[in-house]
Design an enzyme around this catalytic site. Structure first.
Site, short mmCIF file in Angstrom:
data_model
loop_
_atom_site.label_atom_id
_atom_site.label_comp_id
_atom_site.label_asym_id
_atom_site.label_seq_id
_atom_site.Cartn_x
_atom_site.Cartn_y
_atom_site.Cartn_z
N ASP A 124 63.28 37.73 56.39
CA ASP A 124 63.61 38.08 55.00
C ASP A 124 62.35 38.45 54.22
O ASP A 124 61.27 37.94 54.50
CB ASP A 124 64.30 36.87 54.35
CG ASP A 124 65.04 37.25 53.08
OD1 ASP A 124 65.18 38.46 52.81
OD2 ASP A 124 65.45 36.34 52.35
N HIS B 6 60.81 47.56 55.62
CA HIS B 6 61.52 47.35 56.90
C HIS B 6 60.66 47.87 58.06
O HIS B 6 60.57 47.24 59.11
CB HIS B 6 62.87 48.06 56.89
CG HIS B 6 63.83 47.53 55.87
ND1 HIS B 6 64.06 46.18 55.70
CD2 HIS B 6 64.63 48.15 54.95
CE1 HIS B 6 64.96 45.99 54.73
NE2 HIS B 6 65.30 47.18 54.26
N LEU C 203 61.89 35.83 78.62
CA LEU C 203 62.43 35.52 77.29
C LEU C 203 63.76 36.24 77.12
O LEU C 203 63.89 37.41 77.48
CB LEU C 203 61.46 36.04 76.21
CG LEU C 203 61.93 35.87 74.76
CD1 LEU C 203 61.77 34.41 74.31
CD2 LEU C 203 61.12 36.77 73.79
#
Ligand code: FPP
Length: 248
Positions: free
Chosen positions: A26, A43, A137
């Site tokens: 955020d 972004h 991962l």
């Protein structure tokens, strides 16, 4: 030794690395506003932090990293911003797929991909196919994701299974619900990181976060580096997790 390496060394001594870390990324908009730049620039800068979080997770020995990239509610943002986010997703996939595969990352998506336009959908399908089999991962990208919608979908699937006679009513238990969520088979997040100082869950992994440790940092997502991730993990290592029980 640089600062990140020193933090990593402390994590290794601490032991008990979280197996699953979830992140609410955020603050991209505020990062851009502080610099009098359009929101999409925030972004774009946030993509670098995605790379930091992925590489940092691998280094620390985290097994699953779940990133909240785009919520169902985000479809209500101005069309220009939605377009910019979708273009960034395509760009991220074009630029990072080979590296992710090389690093042993297997990507999964949580969310309703049916709402993506064909180019974004095809890029995501390619990313999933090309990273299949990675063992270092598991990276879950929550895209067009709503936790309440996920739980409603699981309820629908349970009802179908009962109606079709595949599941007995008395077998509808917590495991039966978990198995019908996007996260089926994964351990619940041990640690949730939220950037930009907001103290909300925002319809993210409501079922899965039941006993997750929360770490909220004022750092805006585009400023987030692997050192911030390591600080969150170190903080987590100092916590006592009781899961509703008393101290042993
Ligand atoms: C929240 O910031 C962030 C988002 C809605 C999008 C997250 C996207 C990225 C980090 C970049 C792309 C990621 C991938 C995986 C390709 P906000 O816009 O709500 O910030 P604000 O609260 O300051 O306005």
């Amino acid at each position: 030794m640089n600062a990140a390496a020193a933090l990593l060394a402390r994590i290794r001594v601490g032991g008990g690395v979280p197996r699953h870390v979830a992140v609410i990324m955020d603050g991209n908009g505020r990062w851009a506003r502080e610099r009098h730049l359009p929101r999409p620039v925030g972004h774009r800068e946030g993509m670098k932090s995605v790379r930091e979080a992925v590489e940092g997770s691998i280094e620390a020995g985290v097994e699953v990293l779940t990133l909240f990239a785009f919520s169902e509610e985000n479809w209500n943002r101005p069309p220009m911003e939605i377009g910019a986010l979708m273009s960034l997703l395509e760009e991220y996939i074009a630029r990072e797929t080979a590296e992710l595969r090389g690093n042993g990352v297997e990507v999964h998506v949580l969310g309703d991909l049916g709402r993506l336009k064909p180019p974004a959908r095809e890029a995501v399908d390619r990313l999933l196919a090309e990273t299949r089999g990675g063992t270092k991962l598991q990276l879950n990208l929550a895209i067009s994701y709503s936790s309440r919608a996920e739980i409603a979908r699981a309820a629908r699937r349970l009802a179908e299974d009962v109606l079709q006679g595949r599941l007995a009513l008395e077998d509808v238990d917590e495991d039966a619900v978990s198995l019908r969520l996007y996260t089926a088979g994964l351990p619940d997040p041990d640690l949730l990181v939220r950037t930009s100082g907001e103290r909300r869950i925002s319809n993210f992994l409501l079922w899965q976060l039941a006993y997750t440790e929360l770490f909220i940092t004022p750092v805006l997502w585009p400023d987030f580096t692997r050192s911030h991730l390591y600080e969150a993990i170190l903080d987590y290592q100092g916590r006592e997790r009781r899961f509703g029980r008393v101290t042993a």
